[in-house]
Motif scaffolding. Structure first.
Motif, short mmCIF file in Angstrom:
data_model
loop_
_atom_site.label_atom_id
_atom_site.label_comp_id
_atom_site.label_asym_id
_atom_site.label_seq_id
_atom_site.Cartn_x
_atom_site.Cartn_y
_atom_site.Cartn_z
N LEU A 59 60.78 53.01 10.54
CA LEU A 59 61.60 53.94 11.32
C LEU A 59 61.19 55.37 10.99
N PRO A 60 61.17 56.25 11.97
CA PRO A 60 60.95 57.66 11.65
C PRO A 60 62.07 58.16 10.75
N ARG A 61 61.72 59.08 9.83
CA ARG A 61 62.72 59.60 8.91
C ARG A 61 63.89 60.23 9.66
N SER A 62 63.61 60.85 10.81
CA SER A 62 64.66 61.55 11.54
C SER A 62 65.75 60.61 12.04
N ALA A 63 65.51 59.31 12.02
CA ALA A 63 66.47 58.36 12.58
C ALA A 63 67.58 57.99 11.62
N TYR A 64 67.49 58.45 10.36
CA TYR A 64 68.52 57.96 9.43
C TYR A 64 68.97 59.05 8.47
N LEU A 65 69.18 60.25 8.96
CA LEU A 65 69.63 61.33 8.09
C LEU A 65 71.13 61.23 7.84
N SER A 66 71.55 60.12 7.28
CA SER A 66 72.94 59.94 6.90
C SER A 66 72.99 58.90 5.80
N GLY A 67 74.16 58.73 5.23
CA GLY A 67 74.33 57.69 4.21
C GLY A 67 73.39 57.86 3.05
N ILE A 68 72.65 56.80 2.74
CA ILE A 68 71.81 56.82 1.55
C ILE A 68 70.67 57.80 1.67
N ALA A 69 70.29 58.14 2.87
CA ALA A 69 69.17 59.07 3.02
C ALA A 69 69.47 60.38 2.32
N PHE A 70 70.68 60.90 2.50
CA PHE A 70 70.99 62.17 1.88
C PHE A 70 70.97 62.06 0.36
N ALA A 71 71.50 60.96 -0.18
CA ALA A 71 71.48 60.80 -1.63
C ALA A 71 70.06 60.82 -2.16
N TRP A 72 69.17 60.25 -1.40
CA TRP A 72 67.78 60.18 -1.85
C TRP A 72 67.08 61.51 -1.70
N ILE A 73 67.37 62.23 -0.61
CA ILE A 73 66.74 63.53 -0.39
C ILE A 73 67.04 64.46 -1.56
N LEU A 74 68.21 64.32 -2.16
CA LEU A 74 68.58 65.22 -3.24
C LEU A 74 67.79 64.95 -4.51
N VAL A 75 67.12 63.83 -4.60
CA VAL A 75 66.42 63.49 -5.83
C VAL A 75 65.16 64.32 -5.99
N PHE A 76 64.33 64.37 -5.00
CA PHE A 76 63.06 65.09 -5.09
C PHE A 76 62.80 65.84 -3.79
N ALA A 77 62.50 67.10 -3.92
CA ALA A 77 62.20 67.90 -2.74
C ALA A 77 60.93 67.45 -2.05
N CYS A 78 60.04 66.79 -2.83
CA CYS A 78 58.76 66.39 -2.25
C CYS A 78 58.91 65.41 -1.11
N CYS A 79 60.02 64.69 -1.11
CA CYS A 79 60.14 63.56 -0.17
C CYS A 79 61.17 63.81 0.91
N GLY A 80 61.39 65.06 1.27
CA GLY A 80 62.42 65.35 2.24
C GLY A 80 61.87 65.82 3.57
N ALA A 81 60.56 65.73 3.77
CA ALA A 81 59.99 66.22 5.02
C ALA A 81 60.32 65.27 6.16
N PHE A 82 60.51 65.82 7.35
CA PHE A 82 60.87 64.99 8.49
C PHE A 82 59.70 64.13 8.96
N GLY A 83 58.48 64.43 8.50
CA GLY A 83 57.35 63.59 8.86
C GLY A 83 57.25 62.33 8.03
N ASP A 84 58.08 62.20 6.96
CA ASP A 84 58.06 61.00 6.14
C ASP A 84 58.65 59.83 6.94
N VAL A 85 58.16 58.62 6.63
CA VAL A 85 58.55 57.45 7.41
C VAL A 85 59.04 56.34 6.48
N LEU A 86 60.18 55.80 6.80
CA LEU A 86 60.69 54.64 6.09
C LEU A 86 59.85 53.42 6.45
N ILE A 87 59.29 52.77 5.45
CA ILE A 87 58.57 51.51 5.68
C ILE A 87 59.54 50.34 5.62
N ASP A 88 60.39 50.30 4.60
CA ASP A 88 61.40 49.23 4.54
C ASP A 88 62.44 49.55 3.48
#
Length: 883
Positions: free
Chosen positions: A8-37
Motif C-alpha cells: 500500500l502507498p504510505r499515504s493510504a494509512y496515515l492513522s492509527g499505528i502509522a503515526f506511532a511509528w512515524i514518531l520513532v525515526f524521522a528517516c522513515c516518515g516520507a510519503f514516498g515510503d511504501v508499506l510492504i506488509d
C-alpha cells in the motif's frame, strides 16, 4: 485500518499505528515510503512462503502468524541442529518497487543472525546481515532494523556486481547460523516497509538507548597488552594514551624453577611501575612448567600438575594482594597452539576451577577471569561450563577476534555468550574482553603483504578505534587491546604488526586514534546510543560538563553515509583532524570512521539554593522552578536542616518535610528523610554529603517540562534556618533545562536574611532578570510582607556585583562587577517590558520592589534579600532567564 493488500502507498494509512511509528525515526516518515506488509487482518502469512534453504540440506522450520510489533506479525521458525544454513520467509512483490532502504521490526533470540535478502531488476540477489543495533540487548523486546540497500555484504546471480539495480521484485527474511552453528528457535518480524530514502538526522538531545549500567567511565576500563616487565618508555606511552590497565603473562615456568619456591622479582618491578602511574595489572596465569607438565608448552592436566598450578595461583594472589591486580587463568585454551595436543574443555574446566579456588584463598578480594577463548567459541564454552569451569569465577573471558568490523557482530555474539553462560550458572559473572586486536598486515595493498603500508596502518587505526568504542559500548568492565608494541619489524609478519607503537616507540596511526578517543572519553560520561538510520550506523554520546560529543561510525563494508547535522557543532576524524560540515551534512564512511561531532552547550541555570528562617505556615520556605524543552529532566531537590550544624549554624530546623508540587498545587512526592542510594546523585551534582540517618530530606525526580514548586516546612512546632536546594541532575547539553527559579520565605534580619545561590553553567554569558518582591506580594493576598526590600547580587568571592533598592531606580554596581569585567551595559534597571519578556508578573509602578537585568559569565552567584534598615517580612526572590 489497513487492508489485506500487502503493498500500500504510505499515504493510504496515515492513522492509527502509522503515526506511532512515524514518531520513532524521522528517516522513515516520507510519503514516498511504501508499506510492504504488516500481516494484519488475515489468517495466514501468504503470500509469503517458507523456504528451508534446500541448497544446504538439513534445515527445518515453518512460517506462521503470531503477535507482532503492532497487531499481527510473522514468525519464522528455524531448526539447524541437523544441518542447513538457514530458513527463510520469501515474498515476490505484486509490483516492483523502487527503494533506497528496507525497514522492519524484529524480535529474535541471541543464537541467530537475521539476514535481509532482496532481488533487483536484473535478478541479482543481494544479502544484508542485520546485526543487532548497538544497545538492543533484550531478546524479548522488538527492535527496528533500517537497511541501506546500497551496502550488501554478499550477492549472486544475474548482474552479480553488488550494486542494487532498482526496482526490487522480491524480499526475504532469513534466519541463519551466523551466530551459533546449530541454532533452534524462531524470529518474529513485522511492519516491513520499502523506504524512499535512508537519512540520519543527528539530534544530540534526542532520547537515548541508555548505556549499560556502570559503563559511563570508559578510560577506567581500558587496557592494553604488553610483553615485558620493565620498559618505562612504553608504560609512559600507555599511560599518556589513557590506558588504566596492562595485561601481561605471569609465566609459571619463569616464576617457579624450584618446586614450591616462587620468584616474583620481575613482576614486582612491573606492579610498582604501574602503581606509580595510577595503573593496574591483569596477569595471565599461564603455560606449562617442566617441573610438573613435562614441557613449557604443555598444560597441566594431571591431578598433581593441576594442584601445583593451583598452588602457584594461590601464591600469586597472596603476593600481589593490595595492589588491585586481577588474574586470568590461561590464554585461549580453545586452540591447539595454547592447549596441545588438542583443546579439551573438561581439562580446562578442572584447571580453572582449581586456580580460581587458589586465587580466592590467597586473596579473597582478588578478581579472576576464566581464560579468554580465541573468538566466541560457543561449543567450547558450553563444554567448559557444563564441566564446572565457570563456578566462582568473577568473569568470563573472551577474545573477540572473529568480529572483523566492530561493532558489527559484537552485540550479537556477546549477547549469545551471556545467554550461554546463564544456562549453566545461576548468577553468571560479567564478561571481560581480555584481548582483541588488529594486525595491519591484513589490510595490505592487493597482492602484497605489507603491514607498514600507510593505507594498511590507517585501516588498522580506524578498526582499533571502533574496537575500543565497541567494547566500551557493550559495557565490558575490562577490555584490552592487543598489543602495545609491535613484536618486530617484519612488515610481512602478522604478529609484528598488531602494535600501537612501532619498535622504536613512535606512534603508529592506531596510537594516534587511541589518543583521540581518550580525549573524547576523558572527562566525559558515556551516556548511551542515539537511534540511527541505517541501523548499521552507530552513534555513541559522551556528555561533559558543558558539551556533548557523538562518536559515529558505520559497520557496513564500504558504506558511504550522509549525516544531517543541525546547529553549529564541530567535527573531527579518527585522528583528531577537523572535518568539514557542508550545508549541514557530514560524510561518514566505512574507511574513515569513527568521526566525532562536538556540540557545545549554551549557558543555563543549573542549581538554586536558598537559606531562610522557616517558621511554617505562610512563612514556610517555598521554592519554584520551571523546566523547558520537550523531554523529561532529572532534578535533585533537598531540604537541609540538621546538616547545617556542620557549617556552624545551630538554630537549624530540626525536622524539615520536603513536598514537591506540580503546577496545579497537587503534591506529587514527599520526603521526611533521604535515601542512601541518593549519595551518587549528590556527588554527581557537587552537593555536600549528608550524615547517614539524618532528618535532612532529598528527592530525585524525572520531571516533564513545566512549572513546579517545593515546600519545606517543620513537621512539628519547631522553627529554624533551613536550606532548600534544586539541582539540574542531567549531564551534557542543556537544551532542555531549568529556566526560572524562585523562593518565598520570611526575611529576617542579621543572619536570618533571605540568601539564594545559583549557578550559571555552559559557555558564553547569560542574561538574567533578578527580582526581590515584598509589597507586590499583597496582590496575591499575602500579609506581613517585606516593606522595603534591598536586593544584592554577589559573585563567588563574595564581592557585591550590584545593589538595587527599587525597580524604578538604577542599580548600583559594586566592586564585584569589575572583578567580572562587567560594563555599564551588563547591569541595567529592569523595565515592565523585561518582566513581560521573562514571563514574570508585573510590579506596581514606582513600588519599592527590586529588579535588575544583568548579563553574567558562567560561575556561582549569591542573591541576598534584606529589609531596609533591618526591616523584616515575607519576601520573594526570583531569577529568570532572558533569551
Amino acid at each position: 485500518m489497513m487492508t489485506n493488500n500487502p503493498v500500500l502507498p504510505r499515504s493510504a494509512y496515515l492513522s492509527g499505528i502509522a503515526f506511532a511509528w512515524i514518531l520513532v525515526f524521522a528517516c522513515c516518515g516520507a510519503f514516498g515510503d511504501v508499506l510492504i506488509d504488516n500481516f494484519d487482518n488475515r489468517s495466514s502469512p501468504a503470500p509469503w512462503t517458507f523456504s528451508n534453504g534446500s541448497e544446504f540440506p538439513g534445515a527445518t522450520g515453518s512460517l506462521t502468524l503470531g503477535a507482532g510489533y503492532q497487531g499481527q506479525g510473522a514468525i519464522l521458525a528455524f531448526n539447524l541442529s541437523q544441518g542447513g544454513n538457514y530458513t527463510a520467509a520469501e515474498l515476490s512483490l505484486p509490483s516492483p518497487l523502487t527503494a533506497s532502504g528496507i525497514s522492519l521490526w524484529l524480535k529474535s533470540p541471541s543464537n541467530v543472525l537475521v539476514v535481509l535478502r532482496v532481488t533487483d531488476a536484473t535478478g541479482q540477489i543481494l544479502q544484508y546481515p542485520m546485526n543487532r543495533p548497538a544497545g538492543t540487548t533484550n531478546t524479548a523486546a522488538w527492535y527496528q532494523q533500517i537497511v541501506d540497500l546500497r551496502t550488501p555484504t554478499s550477492w549472486f546471480g544475474a548482474a552479480s556486481n553488488g550494486v542494487l539495480h532498482n526496482p526490487i521484485s522480491a524480499v526475504g527474511i532469513l534466519a541463519t547460523n551466523g551466530v551459533d552453528s546449530l541454532p533452534v528457535g524462531s524470529v518474529s518480524f513485522d511492519e516491513v516497509y520499502a523506504l524512499s530514502s535512508v537519512v540520519f538526522s543527528l539530534d544530540p538531545t534526542s532520547a537515548l538507548i541508555p548505556a549499560p549500567s556502570g559503563s559511563g567511565d570508559v578510560l577506567s576500563r581500558m587496557g592494553v597488552n604488553i610483553h615485558f616487565t620493565n620498559d618505562d618508555t612504553a608504560l609512559n606511552a600507555a599511560q599518556s594514551a589513557g590506558f588504566s590497565w596492562i595485561r601481561m603473562d605471569l609465566i609459571w615456568s619463569s616464576v617457579e624453577t624450584t618446586p614450591g619456591t616462587y620468584n616474583w622479582s620481575a613482576y614486582d618491578q612491573l606492579i610498582s611501575s604501574l602503581g606509580s602511574r595510577g595503573m593496574k595489572a591483569l596477569l595471565i596465569l599461564d603455560y606449562g612448567n617442566p617441573l610438573y607438565t613435562g614441557g613449557g608448552n604443555l598444560p597441566p592436566v594431571t591431578t598433581a600438575a593441576v594442584s601445583a598450578f593451583a598452588n602457584f595461583a594461590r601464591a600469586a594472589a597472596s603476593h600481589f594482594a593490595g595492589s588491585g591486580t586481577r588474574f586470568e587463568v590461561w590464554n585461549e585454551p580453545n586452540i591447539t597452539g595454547f592447549w596441545p595436543p588438542a583443546p579439551n574443555p573438561s581439562e580446562d574446566a578442572a584447571l580453572v576451577a582449581a586456580a580460581v579456588t587458589g586465587i580466592h584463598s590467597g586473596d579473597p578480594t582478588a578478581l579472576v577471569s576464566t581464560g579468554g577463548t580465541s573468538g566466541f567459541d560457543f561449543g567450547f564454552t558450553q563444554g567448559f561450563l557444563s564441566s564446572g569451569g565457570g563456578a566462582n569465577a568473577d568473569a568470563i573471558g573472551v577474545h573477540p577476534y572473529d568480529v572483523s568490523n566492530p561493532t558489527g557482530e559484537l552485540t550479537d555474539y556477546n549477547l549469545h555468550l551471556e545467554d550461554v553462560t546463564s544456562q549453566f550458572l545461576n548468577s553468571p559473572p560479567p564478561i571481560w574482553d581480555t584481548e582483541w586486536g588488529f594486525t595491519s598486515v591484513n589490510y595490505s595493498p592487493p597482492g602484497t603483504l605489507d603491514g607498514h603500508d600507510p593505507g594498511a596502518r590507517n585501516r588498522q587505526a580506524t578498526l582499533v578505534a571502533r574496537e575500543m568504542l565497541s567494547a566500551a559500548a557493550i559495557g565490558y568492565p575490562l577490555f584490552v587491546y592487543y598489543d602495545l608494541l609491535d613484536d618486530g619489524t617484519d612488515q610481512t609478519n602478522s604478529e609484528d604488526n598488531f602494535g600501537l607503537l612501532a619498535t622504536n616507540y613512535s606512534d603508529k596511526p592506531a596510537m594516534t586514534a587511541i589518543r583521540q578517543l581518550s580525549l573524547v572519553a576523558g572527562g566525559r560520561v558515556f551516556s548511551g546510543f542515539i537511534h540511527t538510520a541505517p541501523s548499521s550506523l552507530v552513534a555513541m554520546r559522551f556528555d561533559g560538563e558543558n558539551d556533548s560529543v557523538v562518536a559515529i561510525w558505520t559497520n557496513a563494508p564500504n558504506a558511504q553515509e550522509t549525516v544531517e547535522v543541525s546547529g553549529n557543532p564541530t567535527a573531527t576524524d579518527v585522528f583528531g583532524n577537523p572535518l568539514p560540515i557542508s550545508n549541514g551534512q557530514l560524510a561518514v564512511s566505512d574507511a574513515g570512521g569513527p568521526v566525532y561531532v562536538r556540540y557545545v552547550g549554551s549557558t543555563w541555570l543549573e542549581n538554586l539554593s536558598v537559606r531562610a528562617f522557616d517558621q511554617g505556615g505562610q512563612d514556610q520556605l517555598i521554592v519554584g522552578f520551571v523546566t523547558n524543552g520537550s523531554s523529561y529532566k532529572s532534578v535533585l531537590l533537598r531540604g537541609i536542616g540538621p546538616a547545617l550544624a556542620a557549617f556552624g549554624i545551630n538554630n537549624f530546623l530540626p525536622d524539615p518535610q520536603l513536598d514537591l508540587l506540580n503546577s496545579t498545587g497537587a503534591i506529587i512526592d514527599s520526603a521526611v528523610s533521604w535515601k542512601p542510594a541518593l549519595s551518587a546523585a549528590f556527588a554527581q551534582v557537587g552537593a555536600f554529603s549528608l550524615a547517614a540517618g539524618s532528618n535532612d530530606t532529598a528527592l530525585l525526580e524525572s520531571l516533564a517540562p513545566g512549572s513546579y514548586s517545593a515546600t519545606i516546612a517543620p513537621r512539628s512546632s519547631d522553627s529554624g534556618l533551613v536550606l532548600a536546594e534544586v539541582y539540574d541532575a542531567d549531564v551534557g547539553l542543556r537544551n532542555d533545562h531549568i529556566m526560572n527559579m524562585s523562593a518565598r520565605a520570611f526575611v529576617g534580619s542579621g543572619s536570618d536574611v533571605l540568601i539564594g545561590g545559583f549557578v550559571v553553567s555552559g559557555s558564553g554569558n547569560e542574561t538574567l532578570l533578578i527580582r526581590a518582591a515584598g509589597p507586590a506580594l499583597t496582590s496575591f493576598g499575602l500579609n506581613g510582607v517585606l516593606a522595603n526590600p534591598v536586593l544584592s547580587l554577589l559573585n563567588s568571592s563574595g564581592a557585591t556585583v550590584a545593589t538595587d533598592t527599587g525597580w524604578s531606580n538604577a542599580p548600583v554596581p559594586g566592586p564585584g562587577a569589575a572583578q567580572l569585567a562587567l560594563t555599564t551595559t551588563d547591569i541595567n534597571a529592569a523595565t515592565a517590558e523585561s518582566f513581560t519578556d521573562a514571563g514574570a508578573f508585573a510590579f506596581p509602578s514606582g513600588s519599592p520592589d527590586c529588579a535588575i537585568v544583568v548579563t553574567l559569565p558562567p560561575g556561582s552567584y549569591t542573591v541576598q534579600v534584606s529589609g531596609e534598615n533591618g526591616g523584616t517580612g515575607l519576601g520573594l526572590v526570583e531569577i529568570y532567564e532572558i533569551k
